[in-house]
Design an enzyme around this catalytic site. Structure first.
Site, PDB file in Angstrom:
ATOM      1  N   PHE A 177       0.813  -0.996   0.069  1.00 43.02           N
ATOM      2  CA  PHE A 177      -0.150   0.097  -0.010  1.00 43.02           C
ATOM      3  C   PHE A 177       0.727   1.158  -0.070  1.00 43.02           C
ATOM      4  O   PHE A 177       1.672   1.476   0.795  1.00 43.02           O
ATOM      5  CB  PHE A 177      -0.832   0.126   1.250  1.00 43.02           C
ATOM      6  CG  PHE A 177      -2.080   0.918   1.082  1.00 43.02           C
ATOM      7  CD1 PHE A 177      -3.067   0.984   0.229  1.00 43.02           C
ATOM      8  CD2 PHE A 177      -2.027   1.851   2.211  1.00 43.02           C
ATOM      9  CE1 PHE A 177      -3.979   1.781   0.294  1.00 43.02           C
ATOM     10  CE2 PHE A 177      -3.053   2.672   2.266  1.00 43.02           C
ATOM     11  CZ  PHE A 177      -4.095   3.051   1.168  1.00 43.02           C
ATOM     12  N   GLU A 190       4.746   9.512   1.667  1.00 43.93           N
ATOM     13  CA  GLU A 190       5.407  10.294   0.607  1.00 43.93           C
ATOM     14  C   GLU A 190       6.666  10.944   1.415  1.00 43.93           C
ATOM     15  O   GLU A 190       6.770  11.129   2.677  1.00 43.93           O
ATOM     16  CB  GLU A 190       4.662  11.266  -0.115  1.00 43.93           C
ATOM     17  CG  GLU A 190       3.720  10.311  -0.986  1.00 43.93           C
ATOM     18  CD  GLU A 190       2.830  11.611  -1.737  1.00 43.93           C
ATOM     19  OE1 GLU A 190       2.012  11.065  -2.587  1.00 43.93           O
ATOM     20  OE2 GLU A 190       3.194  12.969  -1.604  1.00 43.93           O
ATOM     21  N   THR A 249       6.482  -1.220   2.826  1.00 48.42           N
ATOM     22  CA  THR A 249       6.667  -2.572   3.097  1.00 48.42           C
ATOM     23  C   THR A 249       6.052  -3.348   1.996  1.00 48.42           C
ATOM     24  O   THR A 249       4.841  -3.302   1.618  1.00 48.42           O
ATOM     25  CB  THR A 249       5.911  -2.928   4.411  1.00 48.42           C
ATOM     26  OG1 THR A 249       6.158  -1.920   5.297  1.00 48.42           O
ATOM     27  CG2 THR A 249       6.522  -4.330   4.889  1.00 48.42           C
ATOM     28  N   GLY A 302      22.026  -7.935  30.053  1.00 50.40           N
ATOM     29  CA  GLY A 302      23.571  -7.230  30.346  1.00 50.40           C
ATOM     30  C   GLY A 302      24.022  -7.186  28.963  1.00 50.40           C
ATOM     31  O   GLY A 302      23.551  -6.872  28.048  1.00 50.40           O
ATOM     32  N   GLU A 337       2.293   3.251  10.647  1.00 50.02           N
ATOM     33  CA  GLU A 337       0.829   3.436  10.918  1.00 50.02           C
ATOM     34  C   GLU A 337       0.320   4.231  11.820  1.00 50.02           C
ATOM     35  O   GLU A 337      -0.724   3.829  12.395  1.00 50.02           O
ATOM     36  CB  GLU A 337       0.567   1.987  11.165  1.00 50.02           C
ATOM     37  CG  GLU A 337       0.872   0.906   9.659  1.00 50.02           C
ATOM     38  CD  GLU A 337      -0.133  -0.144   9.827  1.00 50.02           C
ATOM     39  OE1 GLU A 337      -1.251  -0.052  10.174  1.00 50.02           O
ATOM     40  OE2 GLU A 337       0.279  -1.249   9.242  1.00 50.02           O
TER      41      GLU A 337
END
Length: 388
Positions: A125, A129, A162, A346, A370
């Site tokens: 999707f 920008e 993605t 640690g 998102e």
């Protein structure tokens, strides 16, 4: 509405199946993919064979006939082990195929959904920008309808997308300005752009802080032409479409963040039981016990939040505020738990061979992607009736 979020037998069976897959298949190999910035194609193919990419879709389009809760359960269990794999599923469904399922024509659904549901293909999707970020309404990408050829001519750039450049990516749905309202505000529409379309260029993979085994790219469009029939839904309704997509996606991202937070608990408890200092396991120290108790409490509360939002969505009740609260809380919890898990480990927590180091680096993007934490607070405030 009841807040009883105990799972049905079917949902619990799915959760256990994905849990076993995450530990038996993903955990042993994902570290190498992550270190080498490689996309784990075989793992994704196996997830496709399991039906995970088709969980919330009806069988007529190749789906599993499940629901959104089932998808979120799978995402959480994967994220307990690795977020790159989890976000590939989350983005592939919530952002890649869901827009087509919700707004596509019957022809668009039958053309694209079977491969997307099977995991043979991935969708993306294209919203964000370079100059936009949270201001998605400030879209600069344009699409002009060439009436002579009956094609959309797209120009612009998208970033941080993605699943947009894998070998199995079949399409990207992009938002673009297709006109102006009488007051001058942009009319934003969603348009399906198949991979390989002339004028559509996919950039090289980003060098990222985390999510190194997932695919994230910049996309550019230069007089990119697609058929007019590739318009998704009504012209000018793209902004409203992605607002709904993001509402649902926030529940899925919350599940992912919860999984990461719980994974930090899992790894830290196991480490605290075996790591000895001053003649005893560090888990015998009250300071470590309290730290782990707080981490587990945060993960539990985050899980309750996203399941409540998912239940409201499933019942057709308003869930926007609950989705934003779940997203905000769980993502900040994930960052906190990752930091604390690193501290419990640690010096070993700073070594990438330990999963908590990967979780620490993977967690920060959750407060950004998102919808940033700041945006979620704005949305919650508006739902409380406060003026923008």
């Amino acid at each position: 509405m009841s807040l009883d979020h105990r799972l049905s037998a079917e949902h619990e069976e799915l959760r256990k199946t994905v849990e076993a897959f995450a530990h038996d298949v993903v955990a042993p190999s994902i570290g190498e993919f992550w270190e080498n910035h490689q996309f784990p194609y075989e793992i994704i193919r196996e997830m496709g064979r399991m039906g995970l990419f088709g969980l919330p879709y009806s069988e007529e389009y190749g789906g599993m006939g499940g629901d959104f809760l089932a998808l979120c359960l799978a995402i959480e269990e994967l994220a307990r082990v690795d977020s790159s794999v989890a976000v590939t599923l989350e983005a592939g469904v919530s952002l890649g195929s869901m827009p087509i399922y919700l707004y596509g024509t019957e022809e668009q659904k039958r053309t694209w959904l079977p491969d997307l549901c099977s995991g043979a293909a991935l969708g993306a999707f294209g919203l964000t920008e370079p100059g936009g970020g949270s201001d998605a309404g400030g879209t600069l990408t344009t699409a002009r309808l060439d009436e002579e050829t009956n094609e959309w001519v797209i120009n612009g750039t998208k970033c941080f997308i993605t699943n947009s450049g894998t070998d199995i990516t079949s399409l990207v749905t992009v938002t673009a300005v297709t006109g102006r309202k009488p007051d001058g505000r942009p009319l934003i529409s969603s348009i399906i752009v198949p991979s390989g379309t002339p004028g559509f260029t996919v950039g090289a993979p980003y060098s990222k802080v985390g999510w190194n085994a997932s695919d994230t790219r910049e996309l550019s469009f230069s007089d990119c032409r697609v058929p007019a029939a590739n318009l998704l839904g009504e012209q000018g309704r793209g902004y409203a479409q992605f607002l709904r997509i993001l509402d649902e996606g926030r529940v899925a991202i919350s599940a992912l963040a919860t999984g990461l937070a719980q994974g930090c608990v899992d790894e830290s408890v196991a480490y605290a039981k075996t790591r000895e200092a001053f003649g005893k396991p560090i888990g015998a120290n009250q300071a470590i016990q309290f730290k782990l108790a707080d981490m587990d409490m945060r993960a539990y509360t985050a899980r309750t939040a996203w399941r409540d939002a998912a239940a409201r969505m499933a019942h057709g009740e308003p869930f926007k505020k609950q989705a934003s609260m779940a997203k905000l809380y769980s993502c900040e919890v994930a960052v906190t738990n990752a930091r604390e898990a690193t501290q419990v480990h640690g010096g070993y927590g700073f070594m990438n061979e330990y999963p908590v180091a990967r979780m620490w680096r993977d967690s920060k993007i959750l407060e950004i992607g998102e919808g940033t934490s700041e945006v979620q607070r704005m949305l919650i405030a508006r739902e409380l009736g406060l003026e923008a």
